[in-house]
Design a protein around this motif. Sequence first.
Motif, PDB file in Angstrom:
ATOM      1  N   THR A  35      16.661   8.376 -15.073  1.00 56.56           N
ATOM      2  CA  THR A  35      15.193   8.866 -14.308  1.00 56.56           C
ATOM      3  C   THR A  35      14.669  10.248 -15.107  1.00 56.56           C
ATOM      4  O   THR A  35      15.425  11.256 -14.863  1.00 56.56           O
ATOM      5  CB  THR A  35      15.405   8.896 -12.948  1.00 56.56           C
ATOM      6  N   LEU A  36      13.436   9.939 -15.925  1.00 54.66           N
ATOM      7  CA  LEU A  36      12.730  11.253 -16.070  1.00 54.66           C
ATOM      8  C   LEU A  36      11.489  11.272 -15.296  1.00 54.66           C
ATOM      9  O   LEU A  36      10.868  10.682 -15.237  1.00 54.66           O
ATOM     10  CB  LEU A  36      12.384  11.004 -17.708  1.00 54.66           C
ATOM     11  N   ALA A  37      11.727  12.674 -14.819  1.00 52.32           N
ATOM     12  CA  ALA A  37      10.216  12.904 -13.845  1.00 52.32           C
ATOM     13  C   ALA A  37       9.534  13.836 -14.734  1.00 52.32           C
ATOM     14  O   ALA A  37       9.687  14.801 -15.556  1.00 52.32           O
ATOM     15  CB  ALA A  37      10.732  13.804 -12.524  1.00 52.32           C
ATOM     16  N   ARG A 211      13.949  16.719  -7.242  1.00 56.14           N
ATOM     17  CA  ARG A 211      15.415  17.071  -6.748  1.00 56.14           C
ATOM     18  C   ARG A 211      16.253  15.949  -6.165  1.00 56.14           C
ATOM     19  O   ARG A 211      17.498  15.819  -6.515  1.00 56.14           O
ATOM     20  CB  ARG A 211      15.475  17.972  -5.711  1.00 56.14           C
ATOM     21  N   ALA A 212      15.770  15.105  -5.482  1.00 52.74           N
ATOM     22  CA  ALA A 212      16.127  13.965  -5.258  1.00 52.74           C
ATOM     23  C   ALA A 212      16.465  12.855  -6.057  1.00 52.74           C
ATOM     24  O   ALA A 212      17.260  11.785  -5.910  1.00 52.74           O
ATOM     25  CB  ALA A 212      15.252  13.329  -3.935  1.00 52.74           C
ATOM     26  N   MET A 213      15.687  12.843  -7.200  1.00 51.13           N
ATOM     27  CA  MET A 213      15.649  11.446  -7.883  1.00 51.13           C
ATOM     28  C   MET A 213      16.146  11.720  -9.507  1.00 51.13           C
ATOM     29  O   MET A 213      16.526  10.771  -9.991  1.00 51.13           O
ATOM     30  CB  MET A 213      14.137  10.939  -7.921  1.00 51.13           C
ATOM     31  N   ALA A 214      15.676  12.704 -10.197  1.00 54.06           N
ATOM     32  CA  ALA A 214      15.533  12.954 -11.329  1.00 54.06           C
ATOM     33  C   ALA A 214      17.003  13.518 -12.110  1.00 54.06           C
ATOM     34  O   ALA A 214      17.568  14.201 -11.676  1.00 54.06           O
ATOM     35  CB  ALA A 214      14.438  13.697 -11.842  1.00 54.06           C
ATOM     36  N   ASP A 215      17.168  12.872 -13.356  1.00 50.77           N
ATOM     37  CA  ASP A 215      18.051  13.400 -14.247  1.00 50.77           C
ATOM     38  C   ASP A 215      17.562  14.487 -15.020  1.00 50.77           C
ATOM     39  O   ASP A 215      18.335  15.470 -15.351  1.00 50.77           O
ATOM     40  CB  ASP A 215      18.765  12.190 -15.020  1.00 50.77           C
ATOM     41  N   LEU A 230      17.095  19.568 -17.934  1.00 51.45           N
ATOM     42  CA  LEU A 230      18.114  18.756 -16.886  1.00 51.45           C
ATOM     43  C   LEU A 230      17.204  19.333 -15.362  1.00 51.45           C
ATOM     44  O   LEU A 230      16.693  20.385 -15.538  1.00 51.45           O
ATOM     45  CB  LEU A 230      19.414  19.409 -16.687  1.00 51.45           C
ATOM     46  N   ALA A 231      17.075  18.261 -14.645  1.00 53.43           N
ATOM     47  CA  ALA A 231      16.413  18.496 -13.303  1.00 53.43           C
ATOM     48  C   ALA A 231      17.052  19.920 -12.620  1.00 53.43           C
ATOM     49  O   ALA A 231      16.161  20.426 -12.250  1.00 53.43           O
ATOM     50  CB  ALA A 231      16.311  17.101 -12.530  1.00 53.43           C
ATOM     51  N   SER A 232      18.068  19.831 -12.371  1.00 48.41           N
ATOM     52  CA  SER A 232      18.924  20.865 -11.721  1.00 48.41           C
ATOM     53  C   SER A 232      18.619  22.154 -12.327  1.00 48.41           C
ATOM     54  O   SER A 232      18.438  23.179 -11.448  1.00 48.41           O
ATOM     55  CB  SER A 232      20.259  20.688 -11.670  1.00 48.41           C
ATOM     56  N   GLU A 233      18.564  22.330 -13.628  1.00 47.37           N
ATOM     57  CA  GLU A 233      18.402  23.606 -14.351  1.00 47.37           C
ATOM     58  C   GLU A 233      16.894  23.849 -14.316  1.00 47.37           C
ATOM     59  O   GLU A 233      16.532  25.262 -13.759  1.00 47.37           O
ATOM     60  CB  GLU A 233      18.793  23.435 -15.717  1.00 47.37           C
TER      61      GLU A 233
END
Length: 256
Positions: A35-37, A211-215, A230-233
Amino acid sequence: MPLLAVSGLTKRYRRGDTLVSAADDVSFTIEPAETLALVGPSGSGKSTIARLVTRLIEPDAGTILLEGTNLRALKPSALRAMRGRLQIVFQDPLAALNPRATVGRVIEDPLKIHTRFSRGERRSRVASLLERVRLDPALASRPIHEISGGQRQRVAIARALASSPTLIVLDEAVSALDVSVRAEILQLLKRIQRETRVAYFFITHDLGVVRAMADRVAVLDGGRIVETGLASEVVSNPQSEIGKALVAAAPRLPRS
């Protein structure tokens, strides 16, 4: 090899005497089952890029490779066949779908185009798809305009799944839904991804959804990607000014 590789995607519109860049040399990749946002404020060009990738509108420049096939080089018949691999879900399913068509017809139409199923097989597949998106198969006989917004979005997802795509573009697909319904749809999409290994290109302005979906995430501003990672970063430590503004405005949604 990436599932989707976009390079140098460019689209300009003329407003009076001014050329406005809705997509300015945009490049990114999406891996299988990833999943790319794509995030950014209103007017940043997100929906234009979604429509360019799916060739609903034509770019001025750039390449779009899906499973190694250059979508821009395809003739209309070949592009129609390839669309079974690449589907899109819009923000407003009532506008995107025929509101007077039945739920069953809406889901069955892509089966007629992309499969050789018999009529009975198509009906069985429609029932299976409705169950996959947690809807009662009896809903197939109901007109689209008679069901709720959350149900309509589930039908739109079922329709997108009908042709067994490898990539689904979700253009603000949950932004018009109530918070509780939004959380249900996000959980549904995550379950479908686990079961089918489909990839998502998630267009959104909401980093809570990221936050809920993306890599991974790409941050868009004025038609240009200004930050990726990275989404988290990116969510925890955005580097771009627009990324910082989006993070500050984002509601908190749990990632599970």
